[in-house]
Design a protein around this motif. Structure first.
Motif, PDB file in Angstrom:
ATOM      1  N   UNK A 168      29.525   3.293  47.584  1.00  0.00           N
ATOM      2  CA  UNK A 168      30.749   4.056  47.344  1.00  0.00           C
ATOM      3  C   UNK A 168      30.496   5.525  47.623  1.00  0.00           C
ATOM      4  N   UNK A 218      42.548  -0.883  53.506  1.00  0.00           N
ATOM      5  CA  UNK A 218      42.102  -1.692  52.373  1.00  0.00           C
ATOM      6  C   UNK A 218      43.302  -2.148  51.534  1.00  0.00           C
ATOM      7  N   UNK A 227      32.035  -4.291  52.132  1.00  0.00           N
ATOM      8  CA  UNK A 227      31.047  -4.175  51.066  1.00  0.00           C
ATOM      9  C   UNK A 227      30.259  -5.464  50.926  1.00  0.00           C
ATOM     10  N   UNK A 240      25.432  -0.047  40.909  1.00  0.00           N
ATOM     11  CA  UNK A 240      26.590  -0.911  41.121  1.00  0.00           C
ATOM     12  C   UNK A 240      26.265  -2.111  42.001  1.00  0.00           C
ATOM     13  N   UNK A 295      25.402  -5.480  43.222  1.00  0.00           N
ATOM     14  CA  UNK A 295      25.541  -6.781  42.583  1.00  0.00           C
ATOM     15  C   UNK A 295      25.034  -7.848  43.540  1.00  0.00           C
ATOM     16  N   UNK A 337      36.734 -10.363  39.732  1.00  0.00           N
ATOM     17  CA  UNK A 337      36.768 -11.643  40.441  1.00  0.00           C
ATOM     18  C   UNK A 337      35.807 -11.681  41.613  1.00  0.00           C
ATOM     19  N   UNK A 393      32.371 -12.379  43.437  1.00  0.00           N
ATOM     20  CA  UNK A 393      31.169 -13.168  43.283  1.00  0.00           C
ATOM     21  C   UNK A 393      30.201 -12.937  44.425  1.00  0.00           C
ATOM     22  N   UNK A 394      30.631 -12.191  45.412  1.00  0.00           N
ATOM     23  CA  UNK A 394      29.777 -11.997  46.572  1.00  0.00           C
ATOM     24  C   UNK A 394      28.791 -10.865  46.390  1.00  0.00           C
ATOM     25  N   UNK A 395      27.740 -10.926  47.187  1.00  0.00           N
ATOM     26  CA  UNK A 395      26.769  -9.836  47.159  1.00  0.00           C
ATOM     27  C   UNK A 395      27.456  -8.575  47.653  1.00  0.00           C
ATOM     28  N   UNK A 396      27.330  -7.522  46.893  1.00  0.00           N
ATOM     29  CA  UNK A 396      28.050  -6.319  47.240  1.00  0.00           C
ATOM     30  C   UNK A 396      27.170  -5.098  47.032  1.00  0.00           C
ATOM     31  N   UNK A 397      27.385  -4.123  47.875  1.00  0.00           N
ATOM     32  CA  UNK A 397      26.846  -2.808  47.562  1.00  0.00           C
ATOM     33  C   UNK A 397      28.012  -2.036  46.990  1.00  0.00           C
ATOM     34  N   UNK A 398      27.900  -1.614  45.780  1.00  0.00           N
ATOM     35  CA  UNK A 398      28.980  -0.852  45.177  1.00  0.00           C
ATOM     36  C   UNK A 398      30.159  -1.728  44.841  1.00  0.00           C
ATOM     37  N   UNK A 399      31.221  -1.095  44.418  1.00  0.00           N
ATOM     38  CA  UNK A 399      32.359  -1.868  43.929  1.00  0.00           C
ATOM     39  C   UNK A 399      33.507  -1.930  44.909  1.00  0.00           C
ATOM     40  N   UNK A 400      33.701  -0.857  45.666  1.00  0.00           N
ATOM     41  CA  UNK A 400      34.762  -0.855  46.648  1.00  0.00           C
ATOM     42  C   UNK A 400      36.154  -0.894  46.067  1.00  0.00           C
ATOM     43  N   UNK A 401      36.363  -0.086  45.032  1.00  0.00           N
ATOM     44  CA  UNK A 401      37.711  -0.089  44.459  1.00  0.00           C
ATOM     45  C   UNK A 401      38.654   0.848  45.192  1.00  0.00           C
ATOM     46  N   UNK A 402      38.044   1.880  45.796  1.00  0.00           N
ATOM     47  CA  UNK A 402      38.957   2.819  46.451  1.00  0.00           C
ATOM     48  C   UNK A 402      38.721   2.881  47.947  1.00  0.00           C
ATOM     49  N   UNK A 403      39.755   3.253  48.640  1.00  0.00           N
ATOM     50  CA  UNK A 403      39.656   3.310  50.090  1.00  0.00           C
ATOM     51  C   UNK A 403      38.888   4.548  50.524  1.00  0.00           C
TER      52      UNK A 403
END
Ligand SMILES: Nc1ncnc2c1ncn2[C@@H]1O[C@H](COP(=O)(O)OP(=O)(O)OP(=O)(O)O)[C@@H](O)[C@H]1O
Ligand SMILES: [Mg+2]
Lengths: 263, 309
Positions: A41, A87, A207, A259, A261, B297, B299-309
């Motif tokens: 992020x 997005x 991501x 963050x 995961x 929701x 479940x995938x492998x992620x870097x960060x959360x990606x809530x904002x554009x």
């Protein structure tokens, strides 16, 4: 195709909130490249895409699309070369307008709008066929308001709109992130189909590291406004999620992101 | 009984304000801009019409001139907003203030110019309400049909999309700034045209004409849409509803006057009507619905959360 040279952008310069979002980006895309973009992020991924799209002007550096310097070109004129999916599924379509009207506006991207009929009969036939390829049951709803559709349906339509008039460059900013776990892979698969069928040069932010590896022929990782990893070809094909995480840890200076995961 | 006598006049005047409300609908609903220019451009339309009539111009020319004068005012607001980056609501206020001086100038420094209904052939006048209603009915119908067709053209569609989703519009190479200027021009043109009708109907142009017009327009829109959206939510039905809203507004207005309320206090009533209509959706949202809780929701492998554009 796309040639970015030493691109820099600082938000709120000269204030305590100053934030260097792009710190000298050099990026060169060849025709037909499908590049996935990852990074934590705030790494500057969206900022990079917004700079290409011309949402604002960069502080420094140049952007060339197909040999044309677009650095100073306003967003709406640059749109001639670009297909964009955001997005937020609400951002790419006009909710109060019909599906056909949305598509018709997209079909005229890059042309001068005139004082003639906005959605012609034969267009409707074409749109019906195209919508049928989405397999979302939208082909019989040409006259429905887009606002009545689900996020996934809207995103699929946005994708169609972005590519209706073949763009020189397709910009996808986490375009499946807001969709539910069942819809997201569908839209992604659709993306793959459209990109390959039309041989589109594409930049896709995600991501999801699995997706980043599985799609495209090149992967770049951004960190603090710079491109820190750039892998393509066979090397990218063999990449695993673990390796990518390692690369990420190295690039971000050792500490694993809170963050982060893993499933 | 007196009310029945007042009814034709209320309908005629309601149609004039209904036409004006169509203009307001274009800026407020289609372009999504609360354009305060209209208070001034109603008056500009009235002034241009009265002064040209006094010089012996034929009435159709006066009406067309009023339209273009209003359109020009809309262009000024549009340019203040798009070219100079002034927030649209302030841009409208600035133009409105400019128009006060312009209108005084048009009236030759007087605050009132009378129209002699015997000297010039007028389209509408309060001495003949039936004729006025027919004439206004034709004008309103023609305007609705013209707009209906216009919003099916390529340019019309881009105007709609500009108000509906400017981000999407720009991404589809729509020149949003141009759309806004054009839309404000058409909107204020129609408003000024209504102003020219108002001047003819009343037999004069007054420097205070149009004060509070935006509120009347919004009241007509809210009253009209509260009914028409339930019937069929499309453009033409909405416009018809808006005109109907204008008529209802004027019928209520004449009724309240007959009850003995001074017209000066009616502005308070209009403002309250509009405030209520503006507040209701907010109150509903704020106090009568509960926010759904967000649930994770991913479940995938992620870097960060990606809530904002
Ligand atoms: N319009 C803006 N005004 C001020 N700061 C901004 C603006 N846009 C982005 N930033 C800042 O620039 C930095 C990079 O943001 P950007 O949106 O490009 O990150 P990102 O890599 O897309 O992150 P994410 O994965 O969360 O979407 C962030 O620190 C952000 O706060
Ligand atoms: Mg982002």
């Amino acid at each position: 195709m796309l040639k970015i040279t030493n691109l820099q952008k600082t938000f709120n310069p000269g204030t305590v909130n100053a934030k260097t979002a792009l710190d000298g980006i050099d990026l060169h895309l060849k025709n037909g490249d499908f590049v996935t973009v990852i990074g934590s992020n705030g790494a500057g991924k969206s900022t990079l895409l917004n700079a290409i799209a011309g949402v604002w002007k960069p502080d420094f550096g140049t952007i060339e699309i197909d040999g044309i310097d677009v650095t100073q070109m306003p967003e709406y004129r640059r749109a001639k070369f670009l297909g964009r999916v955001f997005q937020d599924p609400m951002k790419g379509t006009a909710p109060d307008m019909e599906i056909a009207e949305n598509l018709a506006i997209a079909a005229r991207r890059g042309t001068k709008r005139r004082f003639v009929w906005g959605v012609r009969k034969e267009e409707r036939v074409r749109y019906k066929k195209l919508l049928a390829t989405l397999e979302l049951g939208l082909e019989d709803r040409l006259s429905s308001k887009v606002g009545l559709l689900s996020g996934g349906q809207r995103q699929a339509i946005t994708l169609l709109m972005a590519t209706l008039n073949r763009p020189k460059l397709l910009l996808l900013d986490e375009h499946t992130a807001a969709l539910d776990p069942k819809t997201a892979p569908k839209v992604l698969e659709l993306t793959d189909q459209i990109v390959h069928k039309n041989k589109l040069t594409t930049l896709m932010i995600t991501h999801n590291m699995k997706d980043a590896i599985a799609h495209g022929n090149r992967l770049i990782m951004m960190h603090e406004g710079r491109i820190v990893v750039d892998i393509s070809g066979d090397e990218k094909k063999k990449l695993t999620v673990e390796q990518l995480l390692n690369l990420f840890t190295q690039a971000s200076g050792g500490a694993v992101d809170d963050e982060m995961v893993l499933s | 009984m007196a009310f029945i006598y007042a009814l034709p006049g209320a309908v005629a005047e309601g149609l004039i304000w209904g036409l004006m409300a169509i203009g307001v609908y274009l800026s407020y609903k289609v372009l999504d801009i609360a354009d305060l220019t209209v208070d001034g451009s109603v008056c500009t339309g009235a002034c241009v019409c009265a002064v040209l009539l006094a010089r012996g111009a034929p009435v159709w020319l006066c009406v067309i001139a009023a339209f273009f004068a209003g359109a020009l005012a809309g262009v000024i607001t549009g340019l203040l907003h798009t070219a100079l980056g002034i927030p649209s609501i302030l841009a409208g206020i600035l133009t409105q203030l400019m128009l006060y001086s312009v209108n005084l100038y048009i009236l030759g420094g007087r605050s009132l110019v009378a129209i002699n209904p015997r000297a010039s052939k007028l389209l509408v006048h309060m001495s003949n309400n039936l004729r006025s209603i027919v004439a206004m009915g034709i004008f309103v119908t023609a305007t609705i049909i013209a707009l209906w067709l216009f919003f099916y053209t390529e340019i019309g569609l881009t105007l709609k999309s500009t108000g509906d989703n400017p981000d999407m519009s720009r991404a589809q190479s729509v020149n949003v700034k141009f759309s806004q200027v054009l839309g404000l021009a058409i909107s204020n043109g129609i408003v000024a045209l209504a102003g020219s009708m108002l001047a003819q109907y009343k037999g004069s142009a007054n420097i205070n004409d149009g004060r509070g017009a935006i509120v009347i327009g919004l009241a007509a829109i809210f009253i009209g849409l509260s009914v028409s959206l339930k019937i069929k939510p499309n453009f033409v039905v909405s416009l018809i509803g808006v005109v109907g809203g204008g008529i209802v507004y004027y019928i209520v207005y004449s009724f309240v006057i007959l009850l003995g309320l001074k017209t000066d206090y009616l502005k308070m009533l209009s403002a309250i009507i509009v405030a209520v209509f503006l507040a209701v959706p907010y109150l509903k949202r704020e106090y009568f619905t509960r926010q759904r809780e967000l649930h994770p929701n991913d479940t995938n492998a992620r870097i960060g959360g990606g809530e904002n554009a």
